[in-house]
Write a protein that holds these residues in place. Structure first.
Motif, PDB file in Angstrom:
ATOM      1  N   LYS A 162      -1.742  -5.703   8.803  1.00 54.77           N
ATOM      2  CA  LYS A 162      -0.593  -6.606   8.702  1.00 54.77           C
ATOM      3  C   LYS A 162      -1.070  -8.029   8.942  1.00 54.77           C
ATOM      4  O   LYS A 162      -2.250  -8.250   9.187  1.00 54.77           O
ATOM      5  N   ASP A 163      -0.141  -8.977   8.933  1.00 52.18           N
ATOM      6  CA  ASP A 163      -0.618 -10.343   9.179  1.00 52.18           C
ATOM      7  C   ASP A 163      -0.909 -10.596  10.653  1.00 52.18           C
ATOM      8  O   ASP A 163      -1.467 -11.630  11.012  1.00 52.18           O
ATOM      9  N   GLU A 194      -2.683   0.214   9.690  1.00 49.86           N
ATOM     10  CA  GLU A 194      -2.071  -0.585   8.635  1.00 49.86           C
ATOM     11  C   GLU A 194      -2.461  -2.037   8.869  1.00 49.86           C
ATOM     12  O   GLU A 194      -2.366  -2.539   9.982  1.00 49.86           O
ATOM     13  N   HIS A 225      -3.975  -1.377  -1.085  1.00 46.88           N
ATOM     14  CA  HIS A 225      -3.063  -0.737  -0.143  1.00 46.88           C
ATOM     15  C   HIS A 225      -3.254  -1.347   1.245  1.00 46.88           C
ATOM     16  O   HIS A 225      -4.373  -1.673   1.605  1.00 46.88           O
ATOM     17  N   PRO A 226      -2.205  -1.447   2.041  1.00 43.14           N
ATOM     18  CA  PRO A 226      -2.418  -1.980   3.396  1.00 43.14           C
ATOM     19  C   PRO A 226      -3.009  -0.935   4.348  1.00 43.14           C
ATOM     20  O   PRO A 226      -3.350  -1.259   5.469  1.00 43.14           O
TER      21      PRO A 226
END
Ligand code: TYD
Ligand code: MG
Length: 453
Positions: free
Chosen positions: A266-267, A264, A242-243
């Motif tokens: 993310k990149d 969260e 999961h992020p």
């Protein structure tokens, strides 16, 4: 003169023994004692530096206010710490490898540079690697210094020269002191290094963060012992699949331990999730039996979380009770209440209970939600989609009042729920938000009648 001595120390709890033992007599771990060589200095015992404020002072005269706290600018992170970093505090951030501890601290370090110089000791990665990551995270602070060093003495020397306002050690398992001969990451090394860093933090007032690769069951060197030494223990958890990541305070001398911060991955690094309820409910199935939404309190914040139950006939033998994110004993207790007080036959059934999104619930206020989820799956009838419920359920099947009902109800109303079942005793002093129908219940049976009859 220095003398070499061999001891055996438990890698779980730090117990030291002159001879090898199969089972640690202190923590009971098997095969955890490892041989270590220690050098004993003839002077004996460790010297404890005298602190300047060791004479008694009146409480009223100690100057400390909340304004002293230093902010990273990452609100979720600051809140978990209790509203920012306290000068001189010593904090451990634990979590599985790869969960994002280095990422979080690098982002926070970027924010702290507004308050002063930050020394980020990267004992695991090269400065180039950290620089590449910082580029991705958009951290470009002038006052952020990187130091690729694994020797504790080297780190302390640099701290003396640079006099940073913040110190980050990533990670405590990879730094070592030359004063001990045991391998980096062993209990004695971790304890000695943490001890010396603690003196630095307290003595000089430099807030220090150490990263520890420790999982909750404490499978790596001395996490228990580290927890006793530090002021604050934060766990960074989440599922690699999961992020979402949850930062949780499990010990905090400067704030509440129930706070969580939600992020969260993310990149571009970790982003804050200011509205976790929406996140936890995003993938909720529609009109499915066994799914129930409960407004739980995480610290000072209400969060709506979905509970899922699956009750199915046991194939053979002992029925299974599998729970994720919630105490299995509590669930067994509630199953017994359903059996005895409501008259469902569930004891022979397999029961699975899951808290969606990888969250963890441990307050009794979710009892009524668990009961409703179990009953819903047992009867194969869905709970109305826009209904939430909360309340503690006792052994007699009674529904007891819980804390902060107004916050829970308001959060549910905000997210569009229109019916709330809550303890009758909580209802009395409560104002109902617009469009929310509130129903006070006295027993679990009464709640189930309202839901399913
Ligand atoms: P890292 O902070 O190195 O973990 P830890 O220090 O806890 O071991 O994070 C590693 C993971 O995070 C890695 O699997 C890749 C992921 N990641 C992203 O998805 N986006 C990013 O911007 C960064 C920096 C990492
Ligand atoms: Mg790391």
């Amino acid at each position: 003169m220095n003398k070499q001595k061999t001891i055996f120390s438990c890698q779980q709890c730090g117990l030291q023994s002159p001879k090898w033992l199969g089972k640690c007599p202190d923590c009971g771990a098997w095969n955890a004692l490892v041989e270590e060589t220690v050098t004993v200095t003839k002077k004996g015992g460790r010297t404890v530096p005298l602190r300047s404020e060791s004479s008694p002072v009146r409480l009223a005269e100690v100057s400390a206010t909340d304004e002293d706290r230093l902010h990273s600018g990452i609100e979720e992170f600051d809140r978990v710490l209790g509203g920012g970093v306290v000068p001189g505090s010593f904090t451990l951030i634990g979590g599985d490898p790869g969960i994002g501890k280095s990422t979080l601290l690098l982002q926070a370090a970027g924010g702290w540079t507004k308050a002063g110089t930050v020394l980020y000791v990267t004992a695991e990665e090269s400065t180039r690697q950290v620089k590449l990551r910082a580029g991705r995270l958009d951290v470009a602070a002038q006052d952020l210094y990187l130091l690729a060093e694994t020797s504790l003495e080297g780190v302390l020397e640099q701290v003396r020269q640079l006099k940073p306002a913040f110190l980050v050690i990533d990670s405590i398992q990879t730094v070592f002191t030359a004063a001990l001969e045991s391998a980096p990451g062993s209990v004695s090394q971790v304890r000695e290094c943490a001890g010396r860093l603690m003196h630095l933090a307290k003595g000089e007032g430099v807030p220090t963060f150490i990263v520890g690769h420790v999982t909750k069951d404490g499978s790596i060197a001395g996490p228990r012992m580290l927890e006793h030494m530090v002021d604050t223990v934060l766990y960074f958890e989440g599922d690699a699949g999961h992020p979402y990541r949850i930062l949780r305070a499990v010990k905090n001398r400067f704030g509440s331990t129930n706070e969580i911060g939600v992020f969260e991955m993310k990149d571009v690094g970790l982003t804050e999730v200011p509205n976790p309820s929406e996140l936890f409910l995003a993938e909720r199935p529609r009109d499915e039996a066994g799914s129930v939404v409960v407004p739980a309190m995480e610290g000072t914040r209400p969060i709506l979380i979905e509970l899922q139950a699956l009750v199915s006939g046991a194939a053979f033998g002992n029925p299974r009770r599998t729970t994720m994110g919630i105490d299995p004993n509590r669930v067994s207790l509630l199953v017994a209440v359903l059996e005895k007080k409501v008259g469902y036959t569930m004891l022979a059934q397999d029961i699975f209970l899951n808290v969606a999104g990888g969250a963890r619930l441990n307050e009794p206020a979710v009892d009524l939600g668990v009961v409703a989820a179990l009953a819903s799956s047992h009867l194969n009838r869905p709970v109305p989609q826009r209904t939430v419920l909360f309340g503690e359920v006792g052994l007699a099947g009674e529904v007891r009042a819980v804390s902060r009902p107004e916050l829970r109800v308001r959060e549910a109303a905000r997210l569009g729920f229109d019916q709330c079942l809550l303890p009758a005793n909580n209802l009395k002093a409560l104002e109902s938000p617009q469009g929310m129908k509130m129903i006070g219940v006295r027993t679990a049976e009464e709640a189930l009648q309202i839901l399913f009859d």
